[in-house]
Design a protein around this motif. Structure first.
Motif, short mmCIF file in Angstrom:
data_model
loop_
_atom_site.label_atom_id
_atom_site.label_comp_id
_atom_site.label_asym_id
_atom_site.label_seq_id
_atom_site.Cartn_x
_atom_site.Cartn_y
_atom_site.Cartn_z
N THR A 1 0.71 -1.15 -0.15
CA THR A 1 0.08 -0.17 -0.10
C THR A 1 0.84 1.16 0.02
O THR A 1 0.69 2.23 -0.66
CB THR A 1 -0.95 0.08 1.29
N LEU A 2 1.92 1.45 0.80
CA LEU A 2 2.86 2.41 0.84
C LEU A 2 3.66 2.70 -0.40
O LEU A 2 3.54 3.75 -0.88
CB LEU A 2 3.75 2.08 2.10
N LEU A 3 4.09 1.47 -1.12
CA LEU A 3 4.91 1.61 -2.25
C LEU A 3 3.88 2.30 -3.49
O LEU A 3 4.32 3.09 -4.22
CB LEU A 3 5.00 0.25 -2.99
N ASN A 4 2.59 1.64 -3.56
CA ASN A 4 1.71 2.01 -4.49
C ASN A 4 0.82 3.29 -4.39
O ASN A 4 0.16 3.97 -5.15
CB ASN A 4 0.77 0.92 -5.21
N GLY A 5 0.47 3.55 -3.13
CA GLY A 5 -0.36 4.69 -2.65
C GLY A 5 -0.15 5.83 -2.38
O GLY A 5 -0.74 6.83 -1.95
N SER A 6 1.31 6.11 -2.06
CA SER A 6 2.04 7.21 -1.44
C SER A 6 2.14 8.40 -2.18
O SER A 6 2.49 8.01 -3.38
CB SER A 6 3.10 7.11 -0.66
N LEU A 7 2.06 9.45 -2.00
CA LEU A 7 2.11 10.79 -2.85
C LEU A 7 3.63 10.96 -3.20
O LEU A 7 3.75 11.27 -4.54
CB LEU A 7 1.60 11.95 -2.15
N CYS A 8 4.32 10.85 -2.51
CA CYS A 8 6.00 10.91 -2.55
C CYS A 8 6.69 9.89 -2.11
O CYS A 8 6.36 8.78 -1.67
CB CYS A 8 6.56 12.37 -2.02
N ALA A 9 7.97 10.09 -2.40
CA ALA A 9 9.22 9.13 -2.28
C ALA A 9 9.21 8.62 -0.84
O ALA A 9 9.56 7.55 -0.24
CB ALA A 9 10.51 9.44 -2.73
N LEU A 10 8.82 9.64 0.25
CA LEU A 10 8.82 9.15 1.64
C LEU A 10 8.09 7.92 2.03
O LEU A 10 8.59 6.75 2.41
CB LEU A 10 8.64 10.21 2.76
N GLY A 11 6.77 8.01 1.69
CA GLY A 11 5.97 6.72 1.89
C GLY A 11 6.34 5.83 0.79
O GLY A 11 6.26 4.48 1.29
N GLY A 12 6.57 6.17 -0.22
CA GLY A 12 6.53 5.27 -1.34
C GLY A 12 7.99 4.35 -1.30
O GLY A 12 8.05 3.32 -1.97
N MET A 13 8.88 4.87 -0.73
CA MET A 13 10.20 4.16 -0.43
C MET A 13 10.65 3.53 0.74
O MET A 13 11.69 2.73 0.87
CB MET A 13 11.29 5.03 -1.24
N THR A 14 9.68 4.00 1.89
CA THR A 14 10.03 3.24 2.95
C THR A 14 10.09 1.83 3.08
O THR A 14 10.79 0.98 3.83
CB THR A 14 9.24 3.73 4.16
N PRO A 15 9.23 1.11 2.29
CA PRO A 15 9.34 -0.29 1.95
C PRO A 15 10.54 -0.74 1.73
O PRO A 15 10.91 -2.03 1.66
CB PRO A 15 7.95 -0.64 0.77
N TYR A 16 11.58 -0.04 0.87
CA TYR A 16 12.90 -0.66 0.33
C TYR A 16 13.62 -0.95 1.51
O TYR A 16 14.06 -2.14 1.57
CB TYR A 16 13.42 0.65 -0.48
N PRO A 17 13.78 -0.26 2.41
CA PRO A 17 14.73 -0.89 3.72
C PRO A 17 13.90 -1.72 4.40
O PRO A 17 14.49 -2.82 4.76
CB PRO A 17 15.05 0.61 4.44
#
Lengths: 163, 517
Positions: free
Chosen positions: B480-496
């Motif tokens: 959800t974070l990856l696909n639904g966030s507006l910017c890279a903060l939420g969108g990339m937190t799943p990376y780590p």
């Protein structure tokens, strides 16, 4: 009473000097915090009026940014880095030590008003982790011993009035 | 003849005692009746050797380090002012392998010069790029940057020339250049080194950008955690104004460019370009929806170039030596050089500027010398707090945007944080969620709520509660974070978070082999 009047005068001076800059609110808040250490909630209406903003808008900006504070800080604010690079070299232990030593948690000030403790997420001193900042001074490879030494030095400096 | 002695003024060197060393050298020289010229230079970025003191000799600059104030008297006894041998002798600094193996383009001057001395800048190829830019058309300046292949060094790697071209071709009575100097990623310090060690190169790069796209006003949005950089920038800007390199009619060209430093206030999200512009406008740093692109409607609704410090600081050499010169470094679609920053648990932490293409392993062992603790390296986080953790099996990845992207990792701003085998990766994953919760601007729900829920789920996993079920929940949440966030903060937190889970499942209390994200 006098102190309050002085604060208000200072806030008004800073506000009127900076209010015509484009996007003036952050420079004004920085100016106030630089001068008196925090942004007193009492001055929100004056800032709002000068910038033709609502009080809610000014309050919203102050509360959004971690750096702005609305209560007076201790004489020295200690910023301890909590970010990954510092964690890789034991900042968690340092954090525990500092909190125990000062007897306070993050965002608190010691009872004698000497030290405030704040977390910070990177000081850009990652090649010399763990890192800490007190005032404008940055410390690298901080250990429990060097933490104590830095505090002792600050207290020593207060005992020796500078020329 | 007066002997020149260099002691860095870089804040990391100062954090290790450089100010005390400089003071001790000045005092000792005076006491011994020796006249010296003490220069506070930038740092070469060999931080395990800082404070690194240098003396100018006929053979070159001879180094000593790491020097503490208590070593100064013995340095004088060893006749270091003539390059004498001492236990801390390093030989000719330029010949140190760590430095000699690098390809320093953007960092060419840093460490060598006195940062805010305009004459020193001019004597070391400074403002040659601007001179060339003033002699050609705006479109040709943009073309040189496009030809160089330069991509945004802040982390997103968007082609700089394309961005400039959009702003050039958008009509408006006012345009802006913004330098994003909100270097908030843990493990990164290259922007700080540029601003402290060679502020004029950034000023020159921004001036060229302003002239190229027709912007007369520039802002450097600097994080408040960099007080030393603030002072260096303001001093250099004042010097540039005085010498006619900023302001109206720059060097008699009729072109105008004004520049001002604005301070952030401790919000990581303001490194996101739209949030940064909100902050510059005096508002809460809430992320804006894109489009419109900042290049069309940016600061105060005007066409705006937003570039990272390193991107802008790479422009002068491109205009000086040509786009082709810069493009000839690198591999694939990653052209030029990247200043990598080695940090965390690493023996030789520092700044390594190299053409793209070196492998992570070479960086960690040939430059870094392995972990500082002497224990095996377990994981490396590349690209800041939103970058993936790489296990040893991925250390042979070449440092190249596409090679990193191909295995769901990011190069980002070039920060490399090393962890030895004592690290608990589940704890690191929990921290990533906590960081996202603390720094979320709150505008979009996945990031605002998801980060807190993620923190709680990680807590459950660490405490061994319904691990299988909670791991599933964590993956779902990350999706959800990856696909639904507006910017890279939420969108990339799943990376780590997910890279930690996939590569180090044991730390999460899971025995079976990792699933693929």
């Amino acid at each position: 009473m006098t102190a309050a009047v002085n604060t208000q005068a200072l806030v008004n001076d800073i506000t009127s000097a900076l209010k015509d800059k484009p996007g003036a609110l952050l420079p004004i808040l920085h100016g106030i915090q630089d001068a008196i250490g925090y942004v007193p909630p009492d001055c929100v209406p004056d800032i709002a009026k000068a910038l033709s903003l609502s009080r809610a808008e000014v309050h919203g900006v102050i509360s959004f940014y971690h750096y702005f504070r609305t209560t007076p800080p201790g004489q020295h604010t200690i910023y301890l880095c909590r970010a990954e690079s510092c964690q890789a070299l034991g900042s968690e232990d340092l954090e525990t030590y500092a909190k125990e030593k000062l007897g306070i948690d993050f965002h608190e000030t010691t009872a004698d008003g000497k030290f405030s403790l704040e977390p910070v997420y990177c000081l850009g001193n990652c090649a010399c982790s763990p890192a800490m900042q007190i005032g404008h001074d940055i410390y690298g490879r901080v250990s429990a011993d060097s933490f104590d030494a830095a505090l002792a030095e600050l207290q020593q400096a207060e005992l020796e009035p500078s020329a | 003849m007066t002997i020149t002695v260099y002691v860095p003024n870089d804040s990391s060197a100062v954090s290790l005692g450089a100010d005390r060393v400089a003071k001790a050298i000045a005092a000792e020289a005076e006491q011994r009746g020796i006249s010296i010229n003490l220069i506070r230079n930038g740092s070469f970025g060999l931080y395990w050797l800082e404070p690194l003191v240098e003396v100018a000799t006929e053979q070159g600059r001879v180094g000593y380090g790491p020097v503490q104030a208590s070593d100064v008297s013995s340095l004088f006894d060893a006749n270091f002012l003539q390059g004498g041998t001492h236990a801390l002798s390093l030989g000719i600094v330029e010949d140190l392998p760590y430095l000699k193996k690098q390809q320093r383009l953007t960092f060419a001057r840093i460490g060598k010069t006195s940062p805010t001395d305009l004459n020193d800048y001019l004597a070391n190829d400074g403002y040659r790029g601007l001179a060339n830019a003033l002699a050609i058309s705006q479109a040709d300046i943009v073309k040189a940057v496009t030809d160089s292949g330069l991509r945004g060094r802040g982390g997103a790697a968007f082609p700089t020339g394309i961005k400039w071209n959009t702003v050039l071709n958008t009509q408006a009575e006012q345009k802006y250049i913004i330098c994003n100097a909100d270097e908030g990623d843990s493990g990164t310090f290259s922007d700080r080194m540029v601003m402290e060690g060679d502020p004029f190169v950034l000023i020159e790069g921004m001036t060229i950008a302003g002239i190229a796209v027709g912007a007369s006003q520039g802002y450097i949005y600097l994080r408040v955690e960099y007080p030393h950089a603030h002072i260096a920038l303001n001093t250099a800007i004042a010097n540039a104004y005085q010498a006619g390199y900023l302001g109206e009619d720059i060097q008699g060209s009729g072109k105008t460019f004004h520049l001002e430093v604005r301070l952030g206030a401790g919000a990581y999200i303001c490194g996101e370009e739209t949030s940064l512009m909100e902050s510059l406008e005096g508002k809460r740093g809430l992320v804006r929806f894109k489009p419109p692109l900042p290049a069309i409607s940016g600061l105060f609704g005007k066409p705006t170039v937003v570039n990272n410090v390193i991107s802008l600081a790479s422009v002068p050499i491109i205009l000086d030596k040509g786009g082709d010169y810069y493009r000839d470094f690198g591999m694939g679609r990653s052209r030029g050089t990247l200043p990598l920053q080695l940090a965390g648990n690493i023996k030789q932490a520092g700044l390594v500027e190299l053409a793209f293409g070196l492998t992570l392993r070479e960086l960690l062992y040939d430059f870094g010398g392995g972990s500082a603790s002497g224990r095996p390296i377990k994981a490396v986080q590349v690209g800041g707090p939103l970058g993936a953790y790489l296990p040893e099996s991925q250390f042979d990845t070449p440092l190249d945007y596409e090679a990193f992207a191909a295995q769901w990792t990011v190069l980002g701003h070039g920060g490399v944080v090393v962890f030895d085998d004592t690290v608990d990766m589940a704890k690191m994953a929990k921290y990533s969620m906590e960081f996202c919760a603390i720094e979320s601007c709150g505008k979009c729900t996945p990031c605002r709520i998801g980060s807190t829920r993620g923190y709680e789920v990680m807590d459950e996993i660490i405490n061994g509660h319904n691990v299988e079920q909670n791991t599933k929940l964590l993956r779902d949440l990350c999706n959800t974070l990856l696909n639904g966030s507006l910017c890279a903060l939420g969108g990339m937190t799943p990376y780590p978070v997910l890279s930690a889970l996939n590569h180090f499942p044991k730390d999460f209390g899971i025995d079976e082999p990792a699933q693929v994200a």
